[in-house]
Design a protein around this motif. Structure first.
Motif, PDB file in Angstrom:
ATOM      1  N   MET A  22     -14.782   4.690   0.632  1.00 57.68           N
ATOM      2  CA  MET A  22     -14.400   6.033   0.205  1.00 57.68           C
ATOM      3  C   MET A  22     -12.891   6.111  -0.015  1.00 57.68           C
ATOM      4  N   ALA A  23     -12.112   5.565   0.922  1.00 61.14           N
ATOM      5  CA  ALA A  23     -10.654   5.595   0.789  1.00 61.14           C
ATOM      6  C   ALA A  23     -10.209   4.786  -0.425  1.00 61.14           C
ATOM      7  N   ALA A  24     -10.865   3.628  -0.672  1.00 59.01           N
ATOM      8  CA  ALA A  24     -10.497   2.799  -1.825  1.00 59.01           C
ATOM      9  C   ALA A  24     -10.755   3.533  -3.132  1.00 59.01           C
ATOM     10  N   LYS A  25     -11.865   4.266  -3.237  1.00 58.68           N
ATOM     11  CA  LYS A  25     -12.179   5.006  -4.455  1.00 58.68           C
ATOM     12  C   LYS A  25     -11.156   6.097  -4.710  1.00 58.68           C
ATOM     13  N   ILE A  26     -10.758   6.796  -3.651  1.00 56.98           N
ATOM     14  CA  ILE A  26      -9.775   7.875  -3.801  1.00 56.98           C
ATOM     15  C   ILE A  26      -8.440   7.327  -4.272  1.00 56.98           C
ATOM     16  N   LEU A  27      -8.034   6.163  -3.722  1.00 58.58           N
ATOM     17  CA  LEU A  27      -6.748   5.579  -4.084  1.00 58.58           C
ATOM     18  C   LEU A  27      -6.717   5.076  -5.522  1.00 58.58           C
ATOM     19  N   LYS A  28      -7.892   4.870  -6.141  1.00 56.38           N
ATOM     20  CA  LYS A  28      -7.945   4.425  -7.534  1.00 56.38           C
ATOM     21  C   LYS A  28      -7.765   5.568  -8.522  1.00 56.38           C
ATOM     22  N   SER A  29      -7.740   6.791  -8.044  1.00 54.42           N
ATOM     23  CA  SER A  29      -7.580   7.938  -8.938  1.00 54.42           C
ATOM     24  C   SER A  29      -6.152   8.003  -9.468  1.00 54.42           C
ATOM     25  N   GLU A  30      -5.948   8.825 -10.509  1.00 53.92           N
ATOM     26  CA  GLU A  30      -4.644   8.918 -11.161  1.00 53.92           C
ATOM     27  C   GLU A  30      -3.583   9.489 -10.223  1.00 53.92           C
ATOM     28  N   ALA A  31      -3.988  10.306  -9.266  1.00 53.95           N
ATOM     29  CA  ALA A  31      -3.002  10.907  -8.350  1.00 53.95           C
ATOM     30  C   ALA A  31      -2.257   9.859  -7.541  1.00 53.95           C
ATOM     31  N   PHE A  32      -2.864   8.692  -7.353  1.00 58.32           N
ATOM     32  CA  PHE A  32      -2.236   7.634  -6.553  1.00 58.32           C
ATOM     33  C   PHE A  32      -1.880   6.427  -7.411  1.00 58.32           C
ATOM     34  N   SER A  33      -1.789   6.604  -8.738  1.00 49.41           N
ATOM     35  CA  SER A  33      -1.514   5.458  -9.618  1.00 49.41           C
ATOM     36  C   SER A  33      -0.122   4.886  -9.420  1.00 49.41           C
ATOM     37  N   ASP A  34       0.836   5.722  -8.993  1.00 48.02           N
ATOM     38  CA  ASP A  34       2.200   5.240  -8.805  1.00 48.02           C
ATOM     39  C   ASP A  34       2.483   4.812  -7.375  1.00 48.02           C
ATOM     40  N   LYS A  35       1.462   4.744  -6.526  1.00 46.95           N
ATOM     41  CA  LYS A  35       1.652   4.355  -5.122  1.00 46.95           C
ATOM     42  C   LYS A  35       0.833   3.110  -4.824  1.00 46.95           C
ATOM     43  N   ARG A  36       1.382   2.301  -3.946  1.00 49.44           N
ATOM     44  CA  ARG A  36       0.677   1.097  -3.511  1.00 49.44           C
ATOM     45  C   ARG A  36       0.312   1.252  -2.035  1.00 49.44           C
ATOM     46  N   VAL A  37      -0.952   1.423  -1.755  1.00 52.72           N
ATOM     47  CA  VAL A  37      -1.435   1.607  -0.382  1.00 52.72           C
ATOM     48  C   VAL A  37      -2.440   0.512  -0.078  1.00 52.72           C
ATOM     49  N   GLU A  38      -2.240  -0.157   1.026  1.00 53.89           N
ATOM     50  CA  GLU A  38      -3.136  -1.237   1.444  1.00 53.89           C
ATOM     51  C   GLU A  38      -4.197  -0.671   2.379  1.00 53.89           C
ATOM     52  N   VAL A  39      -5.446  -0.899   2.061  1.00 58.79           N
ATOM     53  CA  VAL A  39      -6.563  -0.412   2.871  1.00 58.79           C
ATOM     54  C   VAL A  39      -7.136  -1.588   3.654  1.00 58.79           C
ATOM     55  N   LEU A  40      -7.173  -1.456   4.969  1.00 55.88           N
ATOM     56  CA  LEU A  40      -7.678  -2.513   5.848  1.00 55.88           C
ATOM     57  C   LEU A  40      -8.922  -2.019   6.573  1.00 55.88           C
ATOM     58  N   HIS A  41      -9.885  -2.913   6.711  1.00 54.61           N
ATOM     59  CA  HIS A  41     -11.130  -2.601   7.411  1.00 54.61           C
ATOM     60  C   HIS A  41     -11.040  -3.127   8.838  1.00 54.61           C
ATOM     61  N   VAL A  42     -11.549  -2.333   9.793  1.00 55.81           N
ATOM     62  CA  VAL A  42     -11.381  -2.691  11.196  1.00 55.81           C
ATOM     63  C   VAL A  42     -12.079  -3.993  11.557  1.00 55.81           C
ATOM     64  N   ASP A  43     -13.147  -4.362  10.821  1.00 57.17           N
ATOM     65  CA  ASP A  43     -13.850  -5.610  11.109  1.00 57.17           C
ATOM     66  C   ASP A  43     -13.422  -6.727  10.167  1.00 57.17           C
ATOM     67  N   ARG A  44     -13.403  -6.446   8.849  1.00 57.16           N
ATOM     68  CA  ARG A  44     -13.066  -7.511   7.890  1.00 57.16           C
ATOM     69  C   ARG A  44     -11.620  -7.963   8.018  1.00 57.16           C
ATOM     70  N   ASP A  45     -10.721  -7.027   8.250  1.00 55.11           N
ATOM     71  CA  ASP A  45      -9.287  -7.347   8.256  1.00 55.11           C
ATOM     72  C   ASP A  45      -8.711  -7.301   9.662  1.00 55.11           C
ATOM     73  N   ARG A  46      -9.510  -7.746  10.655  1.00 57.56           N
ATOM     74  CA  ARG A  46      -9.041  -7.701  12.046  1.00 57.56           C
ATOM     75  C   ARG A  46      -7.771  -8.527  12.237  1.00 57.56           C
ATOM     76  N   ASP A  47      -7.713  -9.721  11.607  1.00 56.67           N
ATOM     77  CA  ASP A  47      -6.532 -10.579  11.776  1.00 56.67           C
ATOM     78  C   ASP A  47      -5.278  -9.904  11.241  1.00 56.67           C
ATOM     79  N   ALA A  48      -5.392  -9.228  10.087  1.00 60.31           N
ATOM     80  CA  ALA A  48      -4.219  -8.571   9.517  1.00 60.31           C
ATOM     81  C   ALA A  48      -3.792  -7.366  10.365  1.00 60.31           C
ATOM     82  N   ILE A  49      -4.770  -6.645  10.897  1.00 57.89           N
ATOM     83  CA  ILE A  49      -4.436  -5.462  11.707  1.00 57.89           C
ATOM     84  C   ILE A  49      -3.730  -5.865  12.992  1.00 57.89           C
ATOM     85  N   TYR A  50      -4.211  -6.933  13.655  1.00 59.22           N
ATOM     86  CA  TYR A  50      -3.640  -7.365  14.928  1.00 59.22           C
ATOM     87  C   TYR A  50      -2.596  -8.463  14.761  1.00 59.22           C
ATOM     88  N   TYR A  51      -2.175  -8.754  13.520  1.00 58.89           N
ATOM     89  CA  TYR A  51      -1.132  -9.745  13.248  1.00 58.89           C
ATOM     90  C   TYR A  51      -1.481 -11.111  13.830  1.00 58.89           C
TER      91      TYR A  51
END
Length: 495
Positions: A1-30
């Motif tokens: 849901m968050a990824a779909k919202i960020l693809k809208s035109e309102a966020f076209s000039d912003k770069r936001v990284e979306v991390l998943h608590v399970d898939r991206d555990r290594d990135a979240i906990y460094y």
């Protein structure tokens, strides 16, 4: 849901990284390797002049656990494989601790009965400690089994220290280690310096119980030296050695990665802390604050604590821990219950007495005259209150309004009770000895049987007459039985 919202035109000039608590555990906990780390987000701030850097290529210092693995110095040790705690380790340590012998001198092939050498009290204490530790797993006649066989009978027990060993460890660190050298800090040292996991640490603590220092250690340096001796003794017992970690040791995929010495890191942190401390001192001087006030107070309290601890250590050495634990108070103010219902029981007792008086009046002229014994009356006087007087006054009014001559004894009875309670209302409760003095009486029967009893003393219905008679001498030239002595100021005692 968050990824779909960020693809809208309102966020076209912003770069936001979306991390998943399970898939991206290594990135979240460094915990990902440096090669897999995400690219840094470009900053909108102006470029800063380059600062001199170390010759190393390390640019990220990661927090918490990754730092430990990345900055191990060449003097660090490799982590040893953790093994479950065995029942034999606990049994062997508990028996050795009670015998106060070195661990190597207590054979696991001997029974408790053989090791104590006929000291039944010590044998019972050891068996009691085993019951505290293992509970119902301890078999009957455990003292007749060898330590090895006893541990085999106990079997699996959870692999962690029980209540008794935990209490002994808490006592050891509380009474023999310096302040600040706690059980948790010791575990950190064992993990970082010796590479021991939690269960191996428990096994080492069992060895530490058998090597308890005779007195409190003076400082952290002495405590660390003692801990090193315990670690060597545990290594000899467990047949292990503390191997140095390889230079490339760390997370997988980082072979050949540069390593920052822990000594260098501590030196850098020291310099940074020193600069911060100097800034704090300048600010404190500016506002007129004394930064040493708390330190001086702490030093004074530390001196008082040391003196008190020395006294406690002396008492413990003289009397033993068993006696101190046995006489420890069990009172807990949080469990106190306050019962303040004496006023209500007094009303209940008065109500019953009035009902008995009324029943006595309705029984006719043949009933026994109404009276209240001295003990009951004194009990009511000690519990006299305004509500009790109101109850007596109301009862008296009801009886008088009945206009019944047969209730006259009851009216007199209630009136006397009310007068006595009214006089006692302004006085605190007192104790009165109302029992009658008795004297010895012996009867010898015709068959020679002797019967002893206590009978009332003649002409002495209370202790007032008894004391008065005892004050009188048996003859004019003899002293009295009760001697009343007094001592005038600066003079000797006289009768």
């Amino acid at each position: 849901m968050a990824a779909k919202i960020l693809k809208s035109e309102a966020f076209s000039d912003k770069r936001v990284e979306v991390l998943h608590v399970d898939r991206d555990r290594d990135a979240i906990y460094y915990t990902q390797s440096h090669e897999e780390a995400p690219e840094p987000i470009p900053s909108a701030l102006p470029a800063q002049p380059e600062l001199p850097t170390l010759s190393m290529t390390t640019t990220v210092i990661e927090p918490a656990a990754p730092v430990v693995s990345a900055i191990r110095s060449s003097g660090a040790v490799a982590a040893l494989a953790d093994i479950p705690l065995q029942a034999l380790d606990v049994v062997h340590a508990l028996v050795t601790y009670k015998l106060k012998h070195p661990l190597a001198d207590v054979s696991a092939l001997k029974s408790i009965k053989a090791l104590v050498g006929g000291k039944s009290t010590l044998q019972n204490e050891i068996v009691g400690d085993l019951h505290k530790e293992f509970g119902s797993k301890v078999p009957d006649k455990a003292e007749e089994l060898s330590l090895q066989d006893l541990a085999a009978v106990i079997g699996a027990f959870g692999g962690s220290l029980g209540k008794h060993t935990q209490a002994q460890l808490a006592r050891l660190f509380g009474s023999k280690m310096p302040g600040g050298f706690s059980l948790s800090s010791t575990r950190s040292i064992l993990q970082s310096t010796y590479g021991l996991g939690l269960q191996r640490q428990d096994a080492l603590f069992l060895v530490a119980l058998t090597m308890e220092p005779p007195s409190r250690l003076s400082g952290n340096a002495e405590a660390k030296a003692w801990l090193g001796t315990v670690a060597e003794a545990y290594a000899a017992k467990a047949g292990i050695s503390y191997a140095a970690a390889s230079a490339g040791g760390g997370s997988s995929g980082q072979a050949g990665a540069p390593v920052i010495s822990s000594a260098e890191m501590e030196k850098m942190q020291q310099k940074q802390h020193e600069r911060i401390r100097q800034q704090i001192q300048v600010l404190a001087h500016y506002v007129g604050m004394d930064l040493r006030e708390g330190t001086r107070l702490a030093q004074s309290e530390r001196a008082n604590t040391s003196n008190l601890q020395a006294k406690l250590d002396h008492v413990s050495a003289e009397l033993g821990d068993e006696l101190i634990d046995g006489v420890r108070p069990l009172f807990d103010a949080r469990k106190a219950r306050h019962f303040d219902s004496s006023w209500n029981w007094a009303r209940q007792e008065v109500y019953e007495l009035i009902q008995q008086a009324i029943l006595g009046c309705t029984a006719g002229p043949t009933s026994a005259p109404m009276s209240i014994d001295d003990a009951t009356l004194q009990r009511l006087k000690n519990r006299s209150s305004a509500s009790l007087l109101r109850m007596l006054a109301g009862s008296l009014s009801i009886l008088q309004a009945a206009n019944d001559d047969s209730l006259e004894p009851a009216i007199k009875f209630v009136s006397e009770m009310r007068s006595a309670c009214e006089l006692a209302l302004s006085k605190p409760p007192v104790y009165c000895e109302l029992s009658a003095p008795t004297g010895p009486h012996v009867d010898i029967g015709r068959d020679g049987t002797v019967t002893y009893s206590e009978i009332p003393r003649p002409d002495e219905p209370s202790f007032v007459e008894y004391v008065e008679h005892m004050r009188q001498p048996a003859a004019p030239d003899m002293p009295s039985f009760v001697h009343l002595k007094k001592q005038p100021v600066g003079r000797t005692w006289t009768y």
